[in-house]
Design a protein around this motif. Sequence first.
Motif, PDB file in Angstrom:
ATOM      1  N   SER A  97      -7.328  10.567  14.247  1.00 21.95           N
ATOM      2  CA  SER A  97      -6.121  10.559  13.412  1.00 21.95           C
ATOM      3  C   SER A  97      -5.751  11.939  12.899  1.00 21.95           C
ATOM      4  CB  SER A  97      -6.314   9.633  12.215  1.00 21.95           C
ATOM      5  OG  SER A  97      -6.550   8.323  12.644  1.00 21.95           O
TER       6      SER A  97
ATOM      7  N   GLU B  46       0.376   6.413  11.414  1.00 21.95           N
ATOM      8  CA  GLU B  46       1.296   5.283  11.569  1.00 21.95           C
ATOM      9  C   GLU B  46       2.674   5.626  11.025  1.00 21.95           C
ATOM     10  OE1 GLU B  46      -0.234   1.769   9.730  1.00 21.95           O
ATOM     11  OE2 GLU B  46      -2.238   2.169  10.549  1.00 21.95           O
TER      12      GLU B  46
ATOM     13  N   SER C  83       0.834  -1.206   0.000  1.00 19.09           N
ATOM     14  CA  SER C  83       0.000   0.000   0.000  1.00 19.09           C
ATOM     15  C   SER C  83       0.870   1.257   0.000  1.00 19.09           C
ATOM     16  CB  SER C  83      -0.898   0.003   1.221  1.00 19.09           C
ATOM     17  OG  SER C  83      -0.113   0.262   2.365  1.00 19.09           O
TER      18      SER C  83
ATOM     19  N   GLY D  62       1.036   3.727   2.150  1.00 18.90           N
ATOM     20  CA  GLY D  62       1.656   4.004   3.446  1.00 18.90           C
ATOM     21  C   GLY D  62       2.845   3.094   3.692  1.00 18.90           C
ATOM     22  N   GLN D  63       2.711   1.826   3.282  1.00 15.67           N
ATOM     23  CA  GLN D  63       3.819   0.873   3.446  1.00 15.67           C
ATOM     24  C   GLN D  63       4.994   1.256   2.558  1.00 15.67           C
ATOM     25  OE1 GLN D  63       1.869  -2.812   2.592  1.00 15.67           O
ATOM     26  NE2 GLN D  63       0.827  -2.870   4.561  1.00 15.67           N
TER      27      GLN D  63
ATOM     28  N   GLU E 189     -11.514   7.424   3.864  1.00 19.69           N
ATOM     29  CA  GLU E 189     -10.177   7.310   3.281  1.00 19.69           C
ATOM     30  C   GLU E 189     -10.295   7.136   1.771  1.00 19.69           C
ATOM     31  OE1 GLU E 189      -8.192   3.921   4.888  1.00 19.69           O
ATOM     32  OE2 GLU E 189      -9.282   4.026   6.756  1.00 19.69           O
TER      33      GLU E 189
ATOM     34  N   LEU F 234      -0.851  10.778   1.887  1.00 16.48           N
ATOM     35  CA  LEU F 234      -1.471   9.638   2.572  1.00 16.48           C
ATOM     36  C   LEU F 234      -2.772  10.032   3.271  1.00 16.48           C
ATOM     37  CD1 LEU F 234       1.730   8.188   4.254  1.00 16.48           C
ATOM     38  CD2 LEU F 234       0.731   7.540   2.071  1.00 16.48           C
TER      39      LEU F 234
ATOM     40  N   THR G   6      -5.527   8.287   8.458  1.00 20.20           N
ATOM     41  CA  THR G   6      -5.373   7.086   9.284  1.00 20.20           C
ATOM     42  C   THR G   6      -4.035   6.399   9.022  1.00 20.20           C
ATOM     43  OG1 THR G   6      -6.688   6.006   7.603  1.00 20.20           O
ATOM     44  CG2 THR G   6      -7.798   6.559   9.636  1.00 20.20           C
ATOM     45  N   THR G   7      -3.515   6.527   7.805  1.00 16.09           N
ATOM     46  CA  THR G   7      -2.215   5.948   7.475  1.00 16.09           C
ATOM     47  C   THR G   7      -1.101   6.874   7.926  1.00 16.09           C
ATOM     48  OG1 THR G   7      -3.349   5.369   5.451  1.00 16.09           O
ATOM     49  CG2 THR G   7      -1.066   4.712   5.630  1.00 16.09           C
ATOM     50  N   GLN G   8      -1.363   8.172   7.783  1.00 12.10           N
ATOM     51  CA  GLN G   8      -0.352   9.172   8.114  1.00 12.10           C
ATOM     52  C   GLN G   8       0.153   9.002   9.539  1.00 12.10           C
ATOM     53  OE1 GLN G   8      -0.526  13.424   6.979  1.00 12.10           O
ATOM     54  NE2 GLN G   8      -1.151  13.777   9.069  1.00 12.10           N
TER      55      GLN G   8
ATOM     56  N   THR H 231       4.291  12.475   4.145  1.00  8.68           N
ATOM     57  CA  THR H 231       2.951  11.927   4.430  1.00  8.68           C
ATOM     58  C   THR H 231       1.831  12.711   3.765  1.00  8.68           C
ATOM     59  OG1 THR H 231       2.735  13.264   6.427  1.00  8.68           O
ATOM     60  CG2 THR H 231       3.680  11.075   6.692  1.00  8.68           C
TER      61      THR H 231
END
Lengths: 273, 540
Positions: free
Chosen positions: B521, B194, B158, B160-161, B312, B187, B190-192, B184
């Motif tokens: 988030s 992390e 993904s 974010g990964q 998202e 992104l 919610t991913t940001q 970020t």
Amino acid sequence: MTSISLKSVPLTALFGIVVITGFLLTGLFADLLAPFAETEIVGMEFEPWGGDYLLGTDNLGRDMLSRLIFGARNSIGIALATTVLAFTIGTALGLLASVLGGLTDQALSRLVDMLIAIPSLVFALLLLSIFGTSILMLVLIIAMLEMTRVFRLSRAVAMNVVVMDYVEAVRLRGEGLGWLVRREILPNIMAPLVAEFGLRFCFVFLAISALSFLGLGIQPPTADWGSMVRDNAALITFGDITPLLPAGCIALLTVSINFVVDWMLHRASGLKD
Amino acid sequence: MSDTLLTIRDLRIEGRQGDIWQPIIKCVDLDLRRGEVLGLIGESGAGKSTLGLAAMGYSRDGTRISQGSVTFDGMDLLGMSERRRRGLRGKRIAYVAQSAAAYFNPAHRLIDQYAEAPTSIHRLIPRGQAEQEAREIYAQLRLPNPDEIGFRYPHQVSGGQLQRAMTAMAMSCKPDLIIFDEPTTALDVTTQIEVLGAIRDVVRELGTAAIYITHDLAVVAQMADRIKILLRGEEVEEQPTRDMLAAPKEEYSRSLWAVRSFTSEEKSAPASDEVPVIRVRNVTAEYVRGAPVLDDVSFDIHAGHTVAVVGESGSGKSTTARAITGLLPPVAGAIELDGAALPAQLAARSKDELRQVQMIYQSADTALNPKQTIREIIGRPIRFYLGLRGKAQEEKIRELLSAIELEPDQFIDRYPAALSGGQKQRIGIARALAAEPRFIICDEVTSALDQLVAEGILRLLKRLQEERGLAYMFITHDLATVKAIADYVVVMQKGRVVEQGPKGQMFSPPHHPYTKLLLSSVPEMDPDWLDTTIQDRKKG
């Protein structure tokens, strides 16, 4: 696009523009410029340069200079008509394929793939021997073959425009196909198309000259640079460079057009925003 | 070994426009100690990225460093040979770009790209050790399956990964300095969170110094020890993070802070018997048969009201818009306009039905035809829908330009290329208004804009709504925008509506778990926010 100042034009492009304009004017005013008529036999065969016949006479005793001047009209005129026709058909189909997509796109693209798969010179020779070698047939057949390349280009560049939000906005507005193609897409793909027009013109010109040289292009007694090379080729063995004159004209025009096209491509890529 | 890692003195960078060199960075100084994180913020065009790259001794094509010095660990970066600079890059100074997807080579696995710098380029460690270290760093960055994920190709993970994998790559030679350029921004919130947490922990553990470039104040508040604000290539001010947040000295800094305070009063709920302008009724839509991207979506939009659709990416927000506009006809359910069903297919709708539903796009760059002047762009819908020509059309264009706060004489003959981002977006609004619609879909209209500009656009939309009684559907992933403009909120996840209600109710507990996740988030200005939130999630 803003107007171009003469200073910003590179020397090569300037040279090209001058040469092309020269050729075009020569073709337009051939009747006034040429000392003799196109097909008139004025003297002995293969007379040397100088005297009444500035560049000598050809294999039938026609004035070489007059033939060259009329050749400009015939060769350039026919090539221009063919290229315009190829572009009209190719761009129209390419835009249609990109805008409508789906089945239309598939059908048109596969048809064009089929045409491209056959070597074009062989295909042209075949078609010309089937349908006969009139000028109309020549223009139609070459245009049909060159159209495929134009189709591919216009479809590819139009595809990049079709996905833009402003095209979606126009579709949502309910605009017809005509507006969409003419006002929204065409202006945005003009730069590559114009550049391609110059290149295509060269290829068409060379194709016609090649066919004429092979005897299937423009038919005698019409003056044409390609066939003039063939008719006078024998002179080369005597160290006379006369047959190189029409060949030189072809080369000069081709190089000039490429100079101009290179410059246009450069400008088009520089004006991306 | 001195404590100072990077010193930039009196740096000037110029960019070429035609034959003229225009200044991009005007006389900026910068100091960075080992292990310190400096946040660089500013609007787009402020020169943040240019300055970040200059810290690596690099200038993009068409730009040049005309003056000043960049000293990295005692070495003069600008004076040394390109060969020596290359030896430093990747090894001692690394770079993490905004769009990881564009920077990874799609033809190679993540771990191959990770190992490239330490093994084949700088020859620091053997391949086996590089792979072992990659797994450790992947684990530190909290990537799932750290032992296995490196053997995937970029398209198999993904966004974010991928961003974390890129950070891992930057870490591969244990550099002293990493430049993060908006890592970020692309992104989801919610991913940001992390990615932010992962980056910060790794930077702290390894004692790496960093320059963190962003336009989001709340993000930089979590990451940086000090903050430097740039405006048009010049430094506005620099302070330690907490001091900066508590008491910005300069007027411009304060204006950046103020943006987030723009909120609007929630309008009273419409009468229960009022017919909504747009009713989305049990809509199910799919691109591929049997795989619905919208599943039984229903909500109403009333005249003069704004409905924000949040979620998202991939939650079905934009697909809902496509179903309403007729680009993606629903397979079940219906769209109603003023109580009457709209034909599902775009082609089957009448001109008047088309006129009532207008759209404003996220990216004003692709939403305006670059080959048409403003007069043509706004004039066409006026002529097409209202049949006005000549003088009447011209007057209407000028009236609309005044309505969007652009001086008609100055702008009417311009092409979009001669407009700023905010001005382009205003033209997009004017084009939608030209149809005199009752309902406008705003698809992420402010997310590509700087905060100050975005606030201007939101205020404009708000005013136009009050003047003309427009109904808006506001697609956004930014909850600050929702707070600012919405009356009613629809939360979407995986093509379904998970929760909907008036704004006041949605922003106060109890929440649906997904809404809660979204809300928590959103970064806040508090520098402790990231720690607290991550702590809370671990407990919960």
